[in-house]
Motif scaffolding. Structure first.
Motif, short mmCIF file in Angstrom:
data_model
loop_
_atom_site.label_atom_id
_atom_site.label_comp_id
_atom_site.label_asym_id
_atom_site.label_seq_id
_atom_site.Cartn_x
_atom_site.Cartn_y
_atom_site.Cartn_z
N ARG A 226 16.68 22.35 -19.04
CA ARG A 226 16.05 23.15 -20.10
C ARG A 226 14.87 22.41 -20.73
O ARG A 226 13.81 22.99 -20.98
N SER B 285 12.02 22.39 -18.32
CA SER B 285 11.44 23.73 -18.30
C SER B 285 10.46 23.92 -19.47
O SER B 285 9.40 24.52 -19.30
N GLU C 236 7.35 22.13 -18.52
CA GLU C 236 6.59 22.94 -17.55
C GLU C 236 5.86 24.07 -18.23
O GLU C 236 4.69 24.34 -17.93
N ASP C 237 6.54 24.76 -19.15
CA ASP C 237 5.90 25.87 -19.86
C ASP C 237 4.69 25.39 -20.66
O ASP C 237 3.65 26.04 -20.68
N SER D 183 10.29 19.45 -10.22
CA SER D 183 9.31 20.32 -10.88
C SER D 183 7.89 19.90 -10.51
O SER D 183 7.68 18.97 -9.74
#
Length: 142
Positions: free
Chosen positions: A77, A80, A83-84, A113
């Protein structure tokens, strides 16, 4: 630049304009499962098995405990969110400051990633300290 400070229960992403500017909180995440007892994380008891020799029976253990699985999901999470932020253009280079076990989980997720390698890592559990602790670590590194 982004600085991720994390342990198994808390994760904070800070942003800063340059190496000397103060950290500004960007995203804060909490792993609620880290505070629960293992009995509240699993739905039933482990299975039972016979020994291959003798007449003993014992509980079968899975490859990971429920707490470890929750930590893996939390690391995913956090990555993520990183990454966002990169997709939106808010984050360029980044640094990781995490508890030793969490640092390993984060590195494993980062390798899956597109965010690339961090410019700095430290295996320190400072997630419950003020952002000044992270700033001190970064100043010592540069």
């Amino acid at each position: 630049m982004c600085v991720m400070v994390a342990n198994e229960s808390d994760g904070i992403l800070y942003l800063r304009q340059d190496r000397r500017s103060p950290l500004v909180e960007y995203v804060t995440l909490r792993n609620e499962a880290a505070d629960k007892s293992p009995g509240n994380l699993i739905s039933d008891r482990p299975g039972r098995s016979f020994d291959s020799h003798g007449q003993g029976r014992h509980h079968m253990q899975g490859p990971r405990s429920a707490k470890q699985q929750a930590a893996v999901r939390f690391a995913a999470r956090l990555v993520s969110e990183l990454e966002d932020g990169k997709r939106r253009g808010d984050i360029g280079d980044y640094a990781l400051i995490a508890a030793p076990g969490m640092l390993g989980l984060l590195r494993k997720e980062i390798s899956r990633s597109f965010v690339g390698e961090p410019v700095f890592t430290a295996d320190k559990d400072i997630a419950h300290q003020s952002k000044a602790a992270a700033e001190r670590l970064l100043l010592e590194a540069w």
